[in-house]
Design a protein around this motif. Structure first.
Motif, PDB file in Angstrom:
ATOM      1  N   ARG A 247       0.836  -1.171   0.140  1.00 41.96           N
ATOM      2  CA  ARG A 247       0.041  -0.045  -0.016  1.00 41.96           C
ATOM      3  C   ARG A 247       0.701   1.127  -0.078  1.00 41.96           C
ATOM      4  NH1 ARG A 247      -2.742  -4.099   2.135  1.00 41.96           N
ATOM      5  NH2 ARG A 247      -5.169  -4.018   2.017  1.00 41.96           N
ATOM      6  N   MET A 248       2.031   1.223   0.777  1.00 45.20           N
ATOM      7  CA  MET A 248       3.023   2.380   0.861  1.00 45.20           C
ATOM      8  C   MET A 248       3.492   2.602  -0.713  1.00 45.20           C
ATOM      9  SD  MET A 248       6.458   2.751   3.164  1.00 45.20           S
ATOM     10  CE  MET A 248       5.484   2.410   4.647  1.00 45.20           C
ATOM     11  N   ARG A 249       3.735   1.820  -1.367  1.00 45.25           N
ATOM     12  CA  ARG A 249       4.455   1.845  -2.768  1.00 45.25           C
ATOM     13  C   ARG A 249       3.342   2.380  -3.589  1.00 45.25           C
ATOM     14  NH1 ARG A 249       7.118  -3.503  -4.721  1.00 45.25           N
ATOM     15  NH2 ARG A 249       8.218  -2.053  -6.091  1.00 45.25           N
ATOM     16  N   ARG A 250       2.334   2.089  -3.512  1.00 45.03           N
ATOM     17  CA  ARG A 250       1.222   2.765  -4.350  1.00 45.03           C
ATOM     18  C   ARG A 250       0.885   4.239  -3.987  1.00 45.03           C
ATOM     19  NH1 ARG A 250      -2.201  -2.443  -4.008  1.00 45.03           N
ATOM     20  NH2 ARG A 250      -3.333  -1.418  -2.216  1.00 45.03           N
ATOM     21  N   GLY A 251       1.102   4.539  -2.827  1.00 41.34           N
ATOM     22  CA  GLY A 251       1.169   5.943  -2.371  1.00 41.34           C
ATOM     23  C   GLY A 251       2.094   6.632  -3.090  1.00 41.34           C
ATOM     24  N   TRP A 252       3.363   6.148  -3.184  1.00 44.42           N
ATOM     25  CA  TRP A 252       4.263   6.857  -3.906  1.00 44.42           C
ATOM     26  C   TRP A 252       3.955   7.388  -5.115  1.00 44.42           C
ATOM     27  CZ3 TRP A 252       8.428   2.681  -2.024  1.00 44.42           C
ATOM     28  CH2 TRP A 252       8.666   2.913  -0.742  1.00 44.42           C
ATOM     29  N   SER A 253       3.234   6.834  -5.791  1.00 45.24           N
ATOM     30  CA  SER A 253       2.985   7.472  -7.315  1.00 45.24           C
ATOM     31  C   SER A 253       1.902   8.508  -7.336  1.00 45.24           C
ATOM     32  CB  SER A 253       2.308   5.933  -8.036  1.00 45.24           C
ATOM     33  OG  SER A 253       3.177   5.083  -8.065  1.00 45.24           O
ATOM     34  N   GLU A 254       1.316   8.763  -6.036  1.00 47.47           N
ATOM     35  CA  GLU A 254       0.065   9.775  -5.920  1.00 47.47           C
ATOM     36  C   GLU A 254       0.803  11.050  -5.535  1.00 47.47           C
ATOM     37  OE1 GLU A 254      -2.633   7.844  -3.281  1.00 47.47           O
ATOM     38  OE2 GLU A 254      -3.048   6.353  -4.637  1.00 47.47           O
ATOM     39  N   GLN A 255       0.066  12.047  -5.927  1.00 47.24           N
ATOM     40  CA  GLN A 255       0.354  13.521  -5.554  1.00 47.24           C
ATOM     41  C   GLN A 255       0.285  13.452  -3.872  1.00 47.24           C
ATOM     42  OE1 GLN A 255       2.124  15.816  -7.237  1.00 47.24           O
ATOM     43  NE2 GLN A 255       2.197  17.037  -5.279  1.00 47.24           N
ATOM     44  N   TYR A 256       1.169  14.175  -3.139  1.00 44.68           N
ATOM     45  CA  TYR A 256       0.776  14.117  -1.628  1.00 44.68           C
ATOM     46  C   TYR A 256      -0.110  15.122  -1.425  1.00 44.68           C
ATOM     47  CZ  TYR A 256       1.541  15.244   3.245  1.00 44.68           C
ATOM     48  OH  TYR A 256       1.295  15.382   4.546  1.00 44.68           O
ATOM     49  N   GLU A 257      -1.191  14.997  -0.503  1.00 46.56           N
ATOM     50  CA  GLU A 257      -2.110  16.056   0.111  1.00 46.56           C
ATOM     51  C   GLU A 257      -1.944  16.173   1.405  1.00 46.56           C
ATOM     52  OE1 GLU A 257      -5.776  15.152  -1.533  1.00 46.56           O
ATOM     53  OE2 GLU A 257      -5.197  15.119  -3.682  1.00 46.56           O
ATOM     54  N   GLN A 258      -1.879  17.445   2.028  1.00 47.64           N
ATOM     55  CA  GLN A 258      -1.868  17.429   3.270  1.00 47.64           C
ATOM     56  C   GLN A 258      -3.151  16.885   4.101  1.00 47.64           C
ATOM     57  OE1 GLN A 258       0.655  18.961   4.719  1.00 47.64           O
ATOM     58  NE2 GLN A 258      -0.072  18.867   7.094  1.00 47.64           N
ATOM     59  N   PRO A 259      -2.947  16.183   4.931  1.00 50.12           N
ATOM     60  CA  PRO A 259      -4.313  15.418   5.536  1.00 50.12           C
ATOM     61  C   PRO A 259      -5.146  16.574   6.308  1.00 50.12           C
ATOM     62  CG  PRO A 259      -2.479  15.166   6.956  1.00 50.12           C
ATOM     63  CD  PRO A 259      -1.758  15.541   5.688  1.00 50.12           C
ATOM     64  N   THR A 260      -6.418  16.387   6.394  1.00 53.48           N
ATOM     65  CA  THR A 260      -7.397  17.456   7.156  1.00 53.48           C
ATOM     66  C   THR A 260      -8.197  16.741   8.170  1.00 53.48           C
ATOM     67  OG1 THR A 260      -8.746  16.761   5.413  1.00 53.48           O
ATOM     68  CG2 THR A 260      -7.496  18.727   4.653  1.00 53.48           C
ATOM     69  N   TYR A 261      -7.494  16.238   8.883  1.00 51.95           N
ATOM     70  CA  TYR A 261      -8.038  15.712  10.159  1.00 51.95           C
ATOM     71  C   TYR A 261      -9.002  16.409  10.859  1.00 51.95           C
ATOM     72  CZ  TYR A 261      -4.193  12.358   9.282  1.00 51.95           C
ATOM     73  OH  TYR A 261      -3.078  11.599   8.832  1.00 51.95           O
ATOM     74  N   TRP A 262      -8.592  17.791  11.033  1.00 54.12           N
ATOM     75  CA  TRP A 262      -9.328  18.695  11.892  1.00 54.12           C
ATOM     76  C   TRP A 262     -10.102  19.669  11.133  1.00 54.12           C
ATOM     77  CZ3 TRP A 262      -8.700  15.545  15.621  1.00 54.12           C
ATOM     78  CH2 TRP A 262      -7.683  15.073  15.854  1.00 54.12           C
ATOM     79  N   ASP A 263     -10.281  19.620   9.908  1.00 52.26           N
ATOM     80  CA  ASP A 263     -11.185  20.523   9.412  1.00 52.26           C
ATOM     81  C   ASP A 263     -12.733  20.188   9.341  1.00 52.26           C
ATOM     82  OD1 ASP A 263      -8.692  21.816   8.718  1.00 52.26           O
ATOM     83  OD2 ASP A 263      -8.701  21.254   6.555  1.00 52.26           O
ATOM     84  N   ILE A 264     -13.221  20.128  10.457  1.00 47.36           N
ATOM     85  CA  ILE A 264     -14.729  19.718  10.421  1.00 47.36           C
ATOM     86  C   ILE A 264     -15.393  20.761  11.292  1.00 47.36           C
ATOM     87  CG2 ILE A 264     -14.010  17.277  10.776  1.00 47.36           C
ATOM     88  CD1 ILE A 264     -13.990  17.482  13.850  1.00 47.36           C
ATOM     89  N   PRO A 265     -16.386  21.028  10.989  1.00 43.24           N
ATOM     90  CA  PRO A 265     -17.239  22.271  11.480  1.00 43.24           C
ATOM     91  C   PRO A 265     -17.292  22.097  13.329  1.00 43.24           C
ATOM     92  CG  PRO A 265     -18.922  20.637  10.455  1.00 43.24           C
ATOM     93  CD  PRO A 265     -17.454  20.293  10.123  1.00 43.24           C
ATOM     94  N   VAL A 266     -17.102  23.207  13.841  1.00 45.03           N
ATOM     95  CA  VAL A 266     -17.396  23.108  15.336  1.00 45.03           C
ATOM     96  C   VAL A 266     -18.587  23.925  15.575  1.00 45.03           C
ATOM     97  CG1 VAL A 266     -16.279  23.917  17.423  1.00 45.03           C
ATOM     98  CG2 VAL A 266     -14.918  23.131  15.573  1.00 45.03           C
ATOM     99  N   ALA A 267     -19.534  23.393  16.354  1.00 44.41           N
ATOM    100  CA  ALA A 267     -20.559  23.791  16.894  1.00 44.41           C
ATOM    101  C   ALA A 267     -20.730  25.139  17.446  1.00 44.41           C
ATOM    102  CB  ALA A 267     -21.560  22.765  17.536  1.00 44.41           C
TER     103      ALA A 267
END
Length: 356
Positions: A336-356
Motif C-alpha cells: 500500500r505504501m508503494r502505491r502511495g508513492w505514485s500519488e501526489q501528496y496531499e496535506q491531511p485534513t483531520y481537523w477540518d470539521i465544523p465546530v458547533a
C-alpha cells in the motif's frame, strides 16, 4: 521460527555438492531468501555451509518433504557431484530454529573435524567415511549452535575475537541481553577474563562488536537483493531472516533504546550504525527510482523514513505480541505504501470539521 521437537516421522539428510560455476553474490542472496521462505512453508529446517566451490547442506523435517527437497537440489543445474553422506531417521532436529542457516567462511571452521576431508580429491569412496564425517560436523554444529549466524571472512589474527563474540552471541541467545556478563562469555567461549578484557576493554565494547558482527552476518549475504530485486524485497528478506532469531531482534531493540540517550555508553556508535543502515536504504531507493522500480514521484529520503518506521515498528511489535506475522504484515503495508508513492501528496485534513 521454532519447530516442535516431538513430530511424526522425521528424517535428516546431509549432502555435499560442487558448484558448476561461481555463484554471484546476487544469486547467493536469492538462494538464501527463496530457500528460507520455501523451507519455512514446508516445515524444513537445516543449514547450508560453503567453502570456495564446495557446499554441504543439512535438510531435516518430514520424511517425504525432505526427500523431495533433496531431489530438487540434485536436479539444480548449479550443483554437480551431489553426494548423499547421511540419510537417517531422527527424533529431534539439530536446527529447530532455522529454516536455512548460512555458514560462510569463518575462522572457527578450521576446527570442524573432517570438513576439508569431505572435499579432498583422494577421499575414500567408502560410504562410512562420509557418514562419519557428516556426524562429526553435526556434532560440532550442535555444540556451536550459533556458528551459522556468526559467519565472517576473517584473517587468522581475528580468530580469538571471533571466539569471544561467538560466546557473547551464545550468552545473549540463552540468557538475554539484560543478563549479559563477561562471566557468561567466559563460560561459553572458553576464553579467560584477562584475554577477553585485552581484546575488549569494556562490556559496552564487546556488545558493540557483537551487534556489528551479528547484524552484518545476517544482512550482508542478502544485500545484493536490493540491487537485483529492489529495496522492499531486500527488507522483506531481512525481516524473514531476523524472524528466525528473536534474540537478535531483542538485542537490536535494546541498542536502539540506548542510542536515544546521548549520555549512555555506546549511544554514539549505535546511532551512527542506525544512520548508516538508513543511508543504505535511501541509496537503494534512489537506485530503484533510477531503474524505474519505484516512481519518480517518490522522494528516497522520505520513503526510507517510512519504510524503516514500518520495518522497525513491526520488529518491535513481533517481540511484544504473539499474533504478529512480521513478514506478512510488512508485505501488506509496504504494498500500500508503494502505491502511495505514485500519488501526489496531499496535506491531511483531520481537523477540518465544523465546530458547533
Amino acid at each position: 521460527m521454532d519447530y516442535e521437537q516431538g513430530e511424526g516421522s522425521m528424517r535428516s539428510l546431509v549432502y555435499t555438492s560442487t558448484q558448476t560455476r561461481p555463484i554471484t553474490d546476487s544469486e547467493l542472496a536469492q538462494i538464501l531468501a527463496v530457500g528460507r521462505e520455501k523451507n519455512t512453508r514446508l516445515g524444513v529446517t537445516g543449514m547450508l555451509a560453503h567453502k570456495e566451490d564446495n557446499c554441504i547442506g543439512v535438510l531435516e523435517g518430514d520424511d517425504d518433504v525432505v526427500r523431495s527437497r533433496f531431489e530438487q537440489v540434485r536436479a539444480d543445474p548449479r550443483h554437480t557431484n551431489v553426494r548423499l553422506l547421511l540419510d537417517e531417521p531422527i527424533q529431534r532436529r539439530s536446527f529447530p530454529d532455522w529454516s536455512m542457516a548460512f555458514q560462510s567462511l569463518d575462522p572457527l571452521m578450521r576446527d570442524v573435524p573432517g570438513f576439508s576431508d569431505l572435499f579432498a580429491v583422494a577421499r575414500p569412496s567408502d560410504p562410512s567415511f562420509g557418514a562419519s564425517r557428516a556426524r562429526g560436523l553435526l556434532d560440532w554444529f550442535r555444540k556451536h549452535p550459533l556458528a551459522p549466524l556468526t559467519n565472517q571472512q576473517a584473517i587468522n589474527e581475528e580468530a580469538p575475537k571471533t571466539r569471544v563474540i561467538n560466546g557473547a552471541i551464545a550468552a545473549i541467545h540463552d540468557d538475554g541481553v539484560s543478563r549479559f556478563s563477561i562471566e557468561a562469555v567466559v563460560d561459553r567461549s572458553g576464553m579467560s577474563v584477562d584475554l577477553i578484557s585485552a581484546l575488549f576493554p569494556s562490556t559496552h565494547a564487546l556488545l558493540a562488536a557483537t551487534v556489528m558482527r551479528w547484524t552484518r552476518a545476517v544482512s550482508a549475504p542478502l544485500l545484493p537483493l536490493a540491487a537485483e530485486k529492489g529495496t522492499v524485497a531486500y527488507l522483506h528478506a531481512l525481516l524473514a531472516a531476523h524472524r528466525e532469531e528473536p534474540a537478535l531482534m531483542r538485542l537490536i531493540a535494546s541498542t536502539l533504546g540506548v542510542s536515544t540517550d546521548p549520555s549512555a555508553d555506546g549511544s554514539d556508535y549505535y546511532r551512527s550504525a542506525y544512520l548508516q543502515f538508513r543511508e543504505v536504504v535511501r541509496a537503494a531507493l534512489t537506485e530503484d527510482v533510477r531503474t524505474g522500480r519505484e516512481p519518480a514521484t517518490m522522494d528516497p529520503m522520505r520513503a526510507a523514513q517510512q519504510l524503516l518506521a514500518l520495518y522497525d515498528g513491526l520488529r518491535l511489535q513481533s517481540l511484544l505480541t504473539s499474533d504478529t506475522d512480521v513478514v506478512d504484515a510488512f508485505d501488506r503495508a509496504a504494498t500500500r505504501m508503494r502505491r502511495g508513492w505514485s500519488e501526489q501528496y496531499e496535506q491531511p485534513t483531520y481537523w477540518d470539521i465544523p465546530v458547533a
